[in-house]
Motif scaffolding. Structure first.
Motif, PDB file in Angstrom:
ATOM      1  N   GLY A  13       0.826  -1.109  -0.101  1.00  0.00           N
ATOM      2  CA  GLY A  13       0.028  -0.026   0.088  1.00  0.00           C
ATOM      3  C   GLY A  13       0.789   1.211  -0.069  1.00  0.00           C
ATOM      4  O   GLY A  13       0.580   2.168  -0.679  1.00  0.00           O
ATOM      5  N   VAL A  14       1.829   1.230   0.784  1.00  0.00           N
ATOM      6  CA  VAL A  14       2.755   2.407   0.596  1.00  0.00           C
ATOM      7  C   VAL A  14       3.657   2.623  -0.567  1.00  0.00           C
ATOM      8  O   VAL A  14       3.441   3.952  -0.854  1.00  0.00           O
ATOM      9  N   HIS A  15       3.755   1.585  -1.031  1.00  0.00           N
ATOM     10  CA  HIS A  15       4.614   1.420  -2.419  1.00  0.00           C
ATOM     11  C   HIS A  15       3.755   2.085  -3.464  1.00  0.00           C
ATOM     12  O   HIS A  15       3.950   3.017  -4.192  1.00  0.00           O
ATOM     13  N   VAL A  16       2.249   1.659  -3.563  1.00  0.00           N
ATOM     14  CA  VAL A  16       1.324   1.852  -4.661  1.00  0.00           C
ATOM     15  C   VAL A  16       1.355   3.443  -4.287  1.00  0.00           C
ATOM     16  O   VAL A  16       1.188   4.368  -5.256  1.00  0.00           O
ATOM     17  N   ARG A  17       1.027   4.050  -3.090  1.00  0.00           N
ATOM     18  CA  ARG A  17       1.043   5.257  -2.768  1.00  0.00           C
ATOM     19  C   ARG A  17       2.122   6.336  -3.299  1.00  0.00           C
ATOM     20  O   ARG A  17       1.926   7.397  -3.859  1.00  0.00           O
ATOM     21  N   GLN A  18       3.165   5.658  -3.066  1.00  0.00           N
ATOM     22  CA  GLN A  18       4.426   6.461  -3.481  1.00  0.00           C
ATOM     23  C   GLN A  18       4.492   6.688  -5.216  1.00  0.00           C
ATOM     24  O   GLN A  18       4.793   7.655  -5.560  1.00  0.00           O
ATOM     25  N   LEU A  19       4.127   5.508  -5.757  1.00  0.00           N
ATOM     26  CA  LEU A  19       4.254   5.359  -7.013  1.00  0.00           C
ATOM     27  C   LEU A  19       3.185   6.485  -7.773  1.00  0.00           C
ATOM     28  O   LEU A  19       3.398   7.186  -8.876  1.00  0.00           O
ATOM     29  N   ARG A  20       2.116   6.505  -7.199  1.00  0.00           N
ATOM     30  CA  ARG A  20       0.671   7.336  -7.461  1.00  0.00           C
ATOM     31  C   ARG A  20       1.171   8.814  -7.388  1.00  0.00           C
ATOM     32  O   ARG A  20       1.061   9.389  -8.352  1.00  0.00           O
ATOM     33  N   GLU A  21       1.691   9.101  -6.003  1.00  0.00           N
ATOM     34  CA  GLU A  21       2.074  10.453  -6.123  1.00  0.00           C
ATOM     35  C   GLU A  21       3.173  11.050  -6.938  1.00  0.00           C
ATOM     36  O   GLU A  21       3.237  12.123  -7.321  1.00  0.00           O
ATOM     37  N   LYS A  22       4.286  10.006  -7.237  1.00  0.00           N
ATOM     38  CA  LYS A  22       5.378  10.354  -8.240  1.00  0.00           C
ATOM     39  C   LYS A  22       4.873  10.565  -9.428  1.00  0.00           C
ATOM     40  O   LYS A  22       5.333  11.601 -10.097  1.00  0.00           O
ATOM     41  N   LYS A  23       3.549  10.105 -10.092  1.00  0.00           N
ATOM     42  CA  LYS A  23       2.974  10.553 -11.149  1.00  0.00           C
ATOM     43  C   LYS A  23       1.917  11.746 -10.947  1.00  0.00           C
ATOM     44  O   LYS A  23       1.488  12.145 -12.145  1.00  0.00           O
ATOM     45  N   GLY A  24       1.940  12.170  -9.820  1.00  0.00           N
ATOM     46  CA  GLY A  24       1.118  13.427  -9.654  1.00  0.00           C
ATOM     47  C   GLY A  24      -0.358  13.038  -9.959  1.00  0.00           C
ATOM     48  O   GLY A  24      -1.236  13.966 -10.109  1.00  0.00           O
ATOM     49  N   LEU A  25      -0.716  11.905  -9.469  1.00  0.00           N
ATOM     50  CA  LEU A  25      -1.965  11.546  -9.294  1.00  0.00           C
ATOM     51  C   LEU A  25      -2.745  11.400  -8.225  1.00  0.00           C
ATOM     52  O   LEU A  25      -2.018  11.040  -7.159  1.00  0.00           O
ATOM     53  N   GLY A  29      -7.944  10.187  -9.426  1.00  0.00           N
ATOM     54  CA  GLY A  29      -7.351  10.173 -10.852  1.00  0.00           C
ATOM     55  C   GLY A  29      -6.964   8.694 -11.071  1.00  0.00           C
ATOM     56  O   GLY A  29      -7.166   8.539 -12.150  1.00  0.00           O
ATOM     57  N   LEU A  30      -6.189   8.130 -10.167  1.00  0.00           N
ATOM     58  CA  LEU A  30      -5.539   6.556 -10.566  1.00  0.00           C
ATOM     59  C   LEU A  30      -7.070   5.845 -10.819  1.00  0.00           C
ATOM     60  O   LEU A  30      -6.802   4.834 -11.742  1.00  0.00           O
ATOM     61  N   ALA A  31      -7.900   5.826  -9.813  1.00  0.00           N
ATOM     62  CA  ALA A  31      -8.901   5.118  -9.857  1.00  0.00           C
ATOM     63  C   ALA A  31      -9.512   5.153 -11.277  1.00  0.00           C
ATOM     64  O   ALA A  31     -10.107   4.414 -11.720  1.00  0.00           O
ATOM     65  N   ASP A  32      -9.716   6.494 -11.789  1.00  0.00           N
ATOM     66  CA  ASP A  32     -10.402   6.576 -12.882  1.00  0.00           C
ATOM     67  C   ASP A  32      -9.713   5.924 -14.182  1.00  0.00           C
ATOM     68  O   ASP A  32     -10.018   5.289 -14.972  1.00  0.00           O
ATOM     69  N   ASP A  33      -8.101   6.228 -13.831  1.00  0.00           N
ATOM     70  CA  ASP A  33      -7.444   5.584 -14.994  1.00  0.00           C
ATOM     71  C   ASP A  33      -7.548   4.176 -14.967  1.00  0.00           C
ATOM     72  O   ASP A  33      -7.418   3.161 -16.108  1.00  0.00           O
ATOM     73  N   CYS A  34      -8.138   3.706 -13.966  1.00  0.00           N
ATOM     74  CA  CYS A  34      -8.098   2.022 -13.792  1.00  0.00           C
ATOM     75  C   CYS A  34      -9.453   1.526 -13.980  1.00  0.00           C
ATOM     76  O   CYS A  34      -9.599   0.288 -14.152  1.00  0.00           O
ATOM     77  N   ASN A  35     -10.453   2.444 -14.097  1.00  0.00           N
ATOM     78  CA  ASN A  35     -11.881   1.958 -14.169  1.00  0.00           C
ATOM     79  C   ASN A  35     -12.119   1.212 -12.885  1.00  0.00           C
ATOM     80  O   ASN A  35     -12.877   0.081 -13.167  1.00  0.00           O
ATOM     81  N   ILE A  36     -11.904   1.571 -11.832  1.00  0.00           N
ATOM     82  CA  ILE A  36     -12.307   0.955 -10.687  1.00  0.00           C
ATOM     83  C   ILE A  36     -12.564   2.320  -9.542  1.00  0.00           C
ATOM     84  O   ILE A  36     -12.408   3.152  -9.671  1.00  0.00           O
ATOM     85  N   ASN A  37     -13.393   1.905  -8.381  1.00  0.00           N
ATOM     86  CA  ASN A  37     -13.714   2.802  -7.497  1.00  0.00           C
ATOM     87  C   ASN A  37     -12.467   3.285  -6.491  1.00  0.00           C
ATOM     88  O   ASN A  37     -11.601   2.677  -6.153  1.00  0.00           O
TER      89      ASN A  37
END
Length: 76
Positions: A13-25, A29-37
């Motif tokens: 979870g921490v890693h996903v958050r770090q990667l998401r924030e690195k992409k500026g999402l 925004g990430l959920a929309d790009d993934c088509n998930i909630n």
């Protein structure tokens, strides 16, 4: 090495958050790009859900990384 499932999920979870924030999402925004909630992303980032491989592939695609990179983190 023997790690608990909880430890692994927390670190994932921490890693996903770090990667998401690195992409500026944002989570939305990430959920929309993934088509998930958005709640799925939020629960993953705080280790409240044991997500499936399909969701991890969607997240990796949205972050423009290889799926294996989601699992490439140092356990803490």
């Amino acid at each position: 090495m023997n790690i608990s499932e909880e430890t692994f999920l927390v670190n994932l979870g921490v890693h996903v958050r770090q990667l998401r924030e690195k992409k500026g999402l944002s989570q939305q925004g990430l959920a929309d790009d993934c088509n998930i909630n958005k709640s799925q992303i939020a629960r993953l980032e705080v280790a409240k859900v044991n997500t499936g491989i399909k969701t991890l592939v969607k997240i990796a695609n949205a972050l423009d990384i290889e799926p294996k990179e989601l699992l490439d983190f140092t356990l803490k």
